[in-house]
Design a protein around this motif. Structure first.
Motif, PDB file in Angstrom:
ATOM      1  N   GLY A 164       0.819  -1.207   0.000  1.00 51.62           N
ATOM      2  CA  GLY A 164       0.000   0.000   0.000  1.00 51.62           C
ATOM      3  C   GLY A 164       0.850   1.253   0.000  1.00 51.62           C
ATOM      4  N   THR A 165       1.968   1.219   0.720  1.00 46.40           N
ATOM      5  CA  THR A 165       2.841   2.388   0.753  1.00 46.40           C
ATOM      6  C   THR A 165       3.513   2.614  -0.597  1.00 46.40           C
ATOM      7  OG1 THR A 165       3.227   1.828   3.038  1.00 46.40           O
ATOM      8  CG2 THR A 165       4.636   3.487   2.092  1.00 46.40           C
ATOM      9  N   LEU A 166       3.869   1.501  -1.271  1.00 44.11           N
ATOM     10  CA  LEU A 166       4.424   1.626  -2.620  1.00 44.11           C
ATOM     11  C   LEU A 166       3.414   2.319  -3.527  1.00 44.11           C
ATOM     12  CD1 LEU A 166       6.224  -1.687  -3.600  1.00 44.11           C
ATOM     13  CD2 LEU A 166       7.091   0.638  -3.744  1.00 44.11           C
ATOM     14  N   ALA A 167       2.151   1.878  -3.425  1.00 45.49           N
ATOM     15  CA  ALA A 167       1.112   2.477  -4.253  1.00 45.49           C
ATOM     16  C   ALA A 167       0.983   3.959  -3.932  1.00 45.49           C
ATOM     17  CB  ALA A 167      -0.215   1.768  -4.026  1.00 45.49           C
ATOM     18  N   SER A 168       1.001   4.287  -2.635  1.00 51.62           N
ATOM     19  CA  SER A 168       0.863   5.692  -2.248  1.00 51.62           C
ATOM     20  C   SER A 168       2.020   6.510  -2.788  1.00 51.62           C
ATOM     21  CB  SER A 168       0.826   5.820  -0.731  1.00 51.62           C
ATOM     22  OG  SER A 168      -0.245   5.093  -0.220  1.00 51.62           O
ATOM     23  N   ALA A 169       3.215   5.921  -2.781  1.00 56.97           N
ATOM     24  CA  ALA A 169       4.373   6.649  -3.300  1.00 56.97           C
ATOM     25  C   ALA A 169       4.181   6.940  -4.783  1.00 56.97           C
ATOM     26  CB  ALA A 169       5.644   5.833  -3.070  1.00 56.97           C
ATOM     27  N   ALA A 170       3.668   5.953  -5.529  1.00 54.63           N
ATOM     28  CA  ALA A 170       3.427   6.173  -6.957  1.00 54.63           C
ATOM     29  C   ALA A 170       2.396   7.279  -7.150  1.00 54.63           C
ATOM     30  CB  ALA A 170       2.938   4.878  -7.609  1.00 54.63           C
ATOM     31  N   ILE A 171       1.338   7.254  -6.322  1.00 58.73           N
ATOM     32  CA  ILE A 171       0.285   8.267  -6.457  1.00 58.73           C
ATOM     33  C   ILE A 171       0.848   9.651  -6.139  1.00 58.73           C
ATOM     34  CG2 ILE A 171      -1.914   9.051  -5.534  1.00 58.73           C
ATOM     35  CD1 ILE A 171      -2.498   6.064  -4.934  1.00 58.73           C
ATOM     36  N   LEU A 172       1.640   9.720  -5.055  1.00 61.42           N
ATOM     37  CA  LEU A 172       2.189  11.019  -4.640  1.00 61.42           C
ATOM     38  C   LEU A 172       3.119  11.563  -5.715  1.00 61.42           C
ATOM     39  CD1 LEU A 172       2.258  13.097  -2.432  1.00 61.42           C
ATOM     40  CD2 LEU A 172       4.141  11.901  -1.389  1.00 61.42           C
ATOM     41  N   LEU A 173       3.937  10.689  -6.314  1.00 64.34           N
ATOM     42  CA  LEU A 173       4.820  11.116  -7.401  1.00 64.34           C
ATOM     43  C   LEU A 173       3.985  11.658  -8.554  1.00 64.34           C
ATOM     44  CD1 LEU A 173       7.622  11.279  -8.647  1.00 64.34           C
ATOM     45  CD2 LEU A 173       7.359   8.940  -9.418  1.00 64.34           C
ATOM     46  N   GLY A 174       2.898  10.947  -8.859  1.00 56.74           N
ATOM     47  CA  GLY A 174       2.017  11.392  -9.934  1.00 56.74           C
ATOM     48  C   GLY A 174       1.414  12.748  -9.634  1.00 56.74           C
ATOM     49  N   ILE A 175       0.975  12.944  -8.377  1.00 53.96           N
ATOM     50  CA  ILE A 175       0.374  14.229  -8.010  1.00 53.96           C
ATOM     51  C   ILE A 175       1.408  15.336  -8.124  1.00 53.96           C
ATOM     52  CG2 ILE A 175      -0.605  15.530  -6.095  1.00 53.96           C
ATOM     53  CD1 ILE A 175      -1.998  13.008  -5.206  1.00 53.96           C
ATOM     54  N   GLY A 176       2.644  15.037  -7.689  1.00 54.28           N
ATOM     55  CA  GLY A 176       3.702  16.038  -7.781  1.00 54.28           C
ATOM     56  C   GLY A 176       3.948  16.449  -9.223  1.00 54.28           C
ATOM     57  N   LEU A 177       4.020  15.451 -10.112  1.00 56.96           N
ATOM     58  CA  LEU A 177       4.264  15.759 -11.522  1.00 56.96           C
ATOM     59  C   LEU A 177       3.105  16.541 -12.118  1.00 56.96           C
ATOM     60  CD1 LEU A 177       5.847  12.407 -12.730  1.00 56.96           C
ATOM     61  CD2 LEU A 177       6.958  14.614 -12.482  1.00 56.96           C
ATOM     62  N   ALA A 178       1.881  16.137 -11.776  1.00 56.87           N
ATOM     63  CA  ALA A 178       0.717  16.837 -12.314  1.00 56.87           C
ATOM     64  C   ALA A 178       0.692  18.277 -11.806  1.00 56.87           C
ATOM     65  CB  ALA A 178      -0.567  16.116 -11.924  1.00 56.87           C
ATOM     66  N   TYR A 179       1.094  18.455 -10.542  1.00 58.42           N
ATOM     67  CA  TYR A 179       1.107  19.807  -9.961  1.00 58.42           C
ATOM     68  C   TYR A 179       2.153  20.675 -10.645  1.00 58.42           C
ATOM     69  CZ  TYR A 179       1.426  23.476  -6.425  1.00 58.42           C
ATOM     70  OH  TYR A 179       1.438  24.674  -5.777  1.00 58.42           O
ATOM     71  N   SER A 180       3.344  20.106 -10.885  1.00 58.74           N
ATOM     72  CA  SER A 180       4.388  20.907 -11.522  1.00 58.74           C
ATOM     73  C   SER A 180       3.995  21.221 -12.966  1.00 58.74           C
ATOM     74  CB  SER A 180       5.724  20.173 -11.484  1.00 58.74           C
ATOM     75  OG  SER A 180       5.719  19.129 -12.419  1.00 58.74           O
ATOM     76  N   HIS A 181       3.186  20.359 -13.565  1.00 57.16           N
ATOM     77  CA  HIS A 181       2.802  20.585 -14.960  1.00 57.16           C
ATOM     78  C   HIS A 181       1.691  21.623 -15.084  1.00 57.16           C
ATOM     79  CE1 HIS A 181       2.484  19.589 -19.173  1.00 57.16           C
ATOM     80  NE2 HIS A 181       1.188  19.380 -19.045  1.00 57.16           N
ATOM     81  N   THR A 182       0.723  21.585 -14.136  1.00 55.96           N
ATOM     82  CA  THR A 182      -0.444  22.443 -14.286  1.00 55.96           C
ATOM     83  C   THR A 182      -0.476  23.599 -13.298  1.00 55.96           C
ATOM     84  OG1 THR A 182      -1.709  21.119 -12.753  1.00 55.96           O
ATOM     85  CG2 THR A 182      -1.855  20.508 -15.064  1.00 55.96           C
ATOM     86  N   SER A 183       0.392  23.591 -12.302  1.00 55.38           N
ATOM     87  CA  SER A 183       0.448  24.632 -11.262  1.00 55.38           C
ATOM     88  C   SER A 183      -0.845  24.749 -10.476  1.00 55.38           C
ATOM     89  CB  SER A 183       0.771  26.008 -11.851  1.00 55.38           C
ATOM     90  OG  SER A 183       1.879  25.911 -12.665  1.00 55.38           O
ATOM     91  N   THR A 184      -1.593  23.666 -10.379  1.00 49.27           N
ATOM     92  CA  THR A 184      -2.789  23.722  -9.539  1.00 49.27           C
ATOM     93  C   THR A 184      -3.079  22.323  -9.033  1.00 49.27           C
ATOM     94  OG1 THR A 184      -5.129  24.230  -9.453  1.00 49.27           O
ATOM     95  CG2 THR A 184      -4.296  23.418 -11.537  1.00 49.27           C
ATOM     96  N   LEU A 185      -3.763  22.266  -7.885  1.00 49.83           N
ATOM     97  CA  LEU A 185      -4.164  20.964  -7.341  1.00 49.83           C
ATOM     98  C   LEU A 185      -5.673  20.817  -7.328  1.00 49.83           C
ATOM     99  CD1 LEU A 185      -1.611  20.608  -4.459  1.00 49.83           C
ATOM    100  CD2 LEU A 185      -1.842  19.096  -6.390  1.00 49.83           C
TER     101      LEU A 185
END
Lengths: 495, 153
Positions: A164-185
């Motif tokens: 589950g933590t591995l999955a969360s890490a993947a999700i968090l990485l994805g959120i970080g990339l999406a945030y840096s790409h779109t500048s919004t959450l």
């Protein structure tokens, strides 16, 4: 008043440790009242949606996209019902069931936190907040799986926590990339930025891969399913019911579908991925379930298979397919949690959950036996119970979409599921093998009440499926069908 | 009676440093709205000061000051206080609304509810982290007893 869905369970979780040390009985009382209120509010939320189909709440009066909004739309209403109906009935069931455990007050605290996380995921309108609530849910469920603290439970919980933590890490990485790409959450804002940008980037496809892997693991889709058959049987029965009935759908399927459909927008590639993950999960889950003799483990494998139906239906992307998938999601939360509660009362009465050591329980435990018969027929898709209609809709949708392989796998899986549950009924309840042990008796009253309530719901939803489809499933389907435009009409209020 | 903890010089020094660490944590939490830090960081430092006492004086002596059960209660109370502050906002208009006067920027008495939220987090994190440490200190296998020869750490 959308924040009540987070306020009530959090308040319960913090009050219980303060009051229940002295008066142990207050723990189930506080949690029960809280989850009953949540049930009332979630039924009320069906009527909350006005003509425009959604309600937005700005936390702290901060305007989006700066502030963190809470959003209830058709899809959220469906998920709130799934969470709180099963949540309340599992909690009622817990009251007699958890008496044999020491420090049951921690159980109720964790249960309230689990409800807080699940409700929070559903009403969050912000990608990072969604992640936080996913983590609250996940961490509460790691602890609840380990609640028995025996060797097997600790091992299952540890494996669940690592994956589950591995999955969360993947999700968090994805959120970080999406945030840096779109500048919004903010989900609405992010959908707007992405649709203005148009297709062709590489960041969002990569984030999609991370999300499919991360949320797919939380939903136990087949290549990511290996933790589920250990974790779900190891938990106490009401928690197994919550995990299989609600948790994998809310922090897995709902979160994935919400982001893919309403924020990133579906492409041909993601459609294919969802469809094939669904087909593989259906087939592999049910094939692995055939050989199981442990009652709860068998149910756990069937959860993988049924989640396959849900993801396949939604992945088809046609109105009928999405409606079928969401309807099956709701139905599965009813009958699978009922089956896990049945397994719990069988285990409590007979001291074992090995099907080949049971037998003839229908005489001694009529309520458990009959409710489990209803649930078994529902999951196997026998008319007029609820599981029949949702599977029928998915199969029709698959043929309409021209996906014959998927439709055939759906039908084949249904037949094997029926066989598998006939085995459960025969070995556990109906076949007499020698004398039925004297000490076996029917489950306590509160456990009976919650099992009967779920069985009645299975029958009612099956008979009244037309009004249910038009009142609850249709608004939820519309939200997904509107795609990235779903948030458009309430995006950027005053900005 | 068996002596708990480390030697006398350590205990003497600890008596002085613990207070300093504790007040530093409090300072970080109170100035959360003005400078880096806040309730969480301050709470961690508060927990460190308590852990300091455990290391120097042994856990039996420490538990007389703040027992595991009391720490657990404090943790829940802190979380509840945070929720109540957020709930206060509901009655003033919105969940988590800052309903107190904001005051002058960059002065100590400003920022409305944020100061109180920081204090609630300070209590919750400090007590929670200390409780976690206490649980780990209480759990000892036969191995660790042998290695420490019964000495309390």
């Amino acid at each position: 008043m959308i924040p009540v869905f987070v306020i009530i369970p959090l308040a319960c979780a913090f009050v219980i440790p303060l009051v229940a040390k002295k008066y142990e009985v207050l723990a189930p009382a506080v949690a029960g009242v809280g989850s009953f209120l949540l049930l009332v509010f979630s039924i009320w939320s069906i009527f909350l949606l006005g003509g425009d189909g959604h309600v937005v709440y700005e936390v702290g009066n901060w305007q989006p996209p700066v502030g963190i909004p809470m959003v209830v739309d058709g899809l959220s209403v469906l998920m709130l019902l799934v969470v709180n109906v099963t949540g309340f009935l599992s909690l009622v069931y817990s009251v007699p069931y958890m008496k044999k455990f020491t420090s049951a007050r921690y159980y109720y605290t964790l249960f309230a936190l689990l409800l807080a996380g699940l409700n929070g995921v559903v009403i969050s309108g912000d990608l990072f907040n969604l992640f936080i609530f996913v983590e609250i849910t996940a961490i509460a469920s790691y602890a609840l799986v380990a609640f028995g603290t025996e060797r097997q439970e600790l091992e299952a919980a540890f494996r669940y926590a690592v994956l589950g933590t591995l999955a969360s890490a993947a999700i968090l990485l994805g959120i970080g990339l999406a945030y840096s790409h779109t500048s919004t959450l903010n989900l609405a804002d992010m959908a707007e930025v992405l649709s203005a940008e148009g297709a062709g980037g590489v960041v969002i496809p990569f984030v999609t891969v991370l999300f499919v892997a991360g949320f797919g693991l939380k939903a136990a889709l087949v290549p990511f399913h290996s933790w589920l058959p250990d974790a779900h049987p190891a938990a106490p029965a009401p928690i197994s019911a919550m995990l299989s009935g609600v948790v994998i759908k809310t922090i897995g399927v709902y979160a994935l579908v919400r982001v893919l459909f309403n924020v990133f927008g579906m492409t041909q590639a993601t459609t294919d991925v969802l469809i094939w993950l669904g087909i593989i999960s259906m087939a592999v889950g049910v094939l692995l379930a055939i050989g199981q003799w442990d009652f709860k483990r068998l149910l756990a494998y069937h959860s993988i298979s049924q989640i396959g139906y849900v993801v396949f239906g939604i992945g088809l992307g046609t109105p009928l397919g999405i409606a079928g998938g969401l309807f099956h999601l709701f139905n599965h939360s009813l009958f699978k949690s009922l089956l896990f509660l049945n397994a719990g009362s069988v285990e409590q009465a007979a001291g074992t959950r090995k099907l080949d050591e049971l037998g003839g329980l229908s005489e001694k435990m009529p309520v458990t036996s009959w409710t489990s018969l209803v649930a078994s027929l529902s999951i196997a898709g026998v008319p007029p119970l609820c599981g029949f209609w949702s599977k029928l809709i998915i199969i029709i949708a698959a043929f309409q979409a021209g996906h014959v392989i998927g439709a055939v796998v759906c039908i084949g899986t249904g037949i094997i599921t029926l066989a598998s549950f006939l085995k459960v009924q025969r070995y556990a309840f109906f076949m007499r093998k020698g004398e039925v042990k004297d000490f076996i008796k029917e489950a306590p009253l509160l456990m009976q009440i919650s099992m009967v309530a779920l069985a009645v719901l299975c029958v009612l939803v099956g008979i009244l499926f037309v009004p249910f489809l038009s009142e609850v499933i249709q608004p939820a389907t519309d939200v997904l069908l509107r795609g990235t435009g779903a948030f458009a009409d309430f995006n950027l209020l005053g900005v | 009676m068996k002596e708990h903890g480390m030697s006398l010089p350590v205990k003497r020094i600890t008596r002085i440093t613990v207070a300093l660490i504790f007040f530093y944590g409090l300072y970080i939490a109170i100035h959360g709205h003005l400078s880096p830090g806040g309730g969480f960081a301050g709470g961690v430092i508060f927990a460190l000061s308590m852990i300091h006492i455990v290391l120097a004086f042994g856990r039996e002596n420490t538990m007389k000051v703040l027992s595991g059960a009391a720490a657990s209660m404090l943790e829940s109370a802190g979380a509840l206080a945070f929720l109540l502050i957020a709930l206060g906002g509901v009655f003033a208009g919105a969940f988590f609304l800052n309903f107190l006067p904001e005051g002058e920027p960059f002065s100590l008495f400003s920022a409305g509810t944020i100061v109180f939220s920081n204090m609630a987090i300070f209590v919750k994190v400090g007590a929670g982290l200390f409780a976690v440490f206490l649980v780990m200190a209480l759990l000892r296998t036969d191995d660790s007893v042998q290695n420490n020869e019964g000495e309390d750490r």
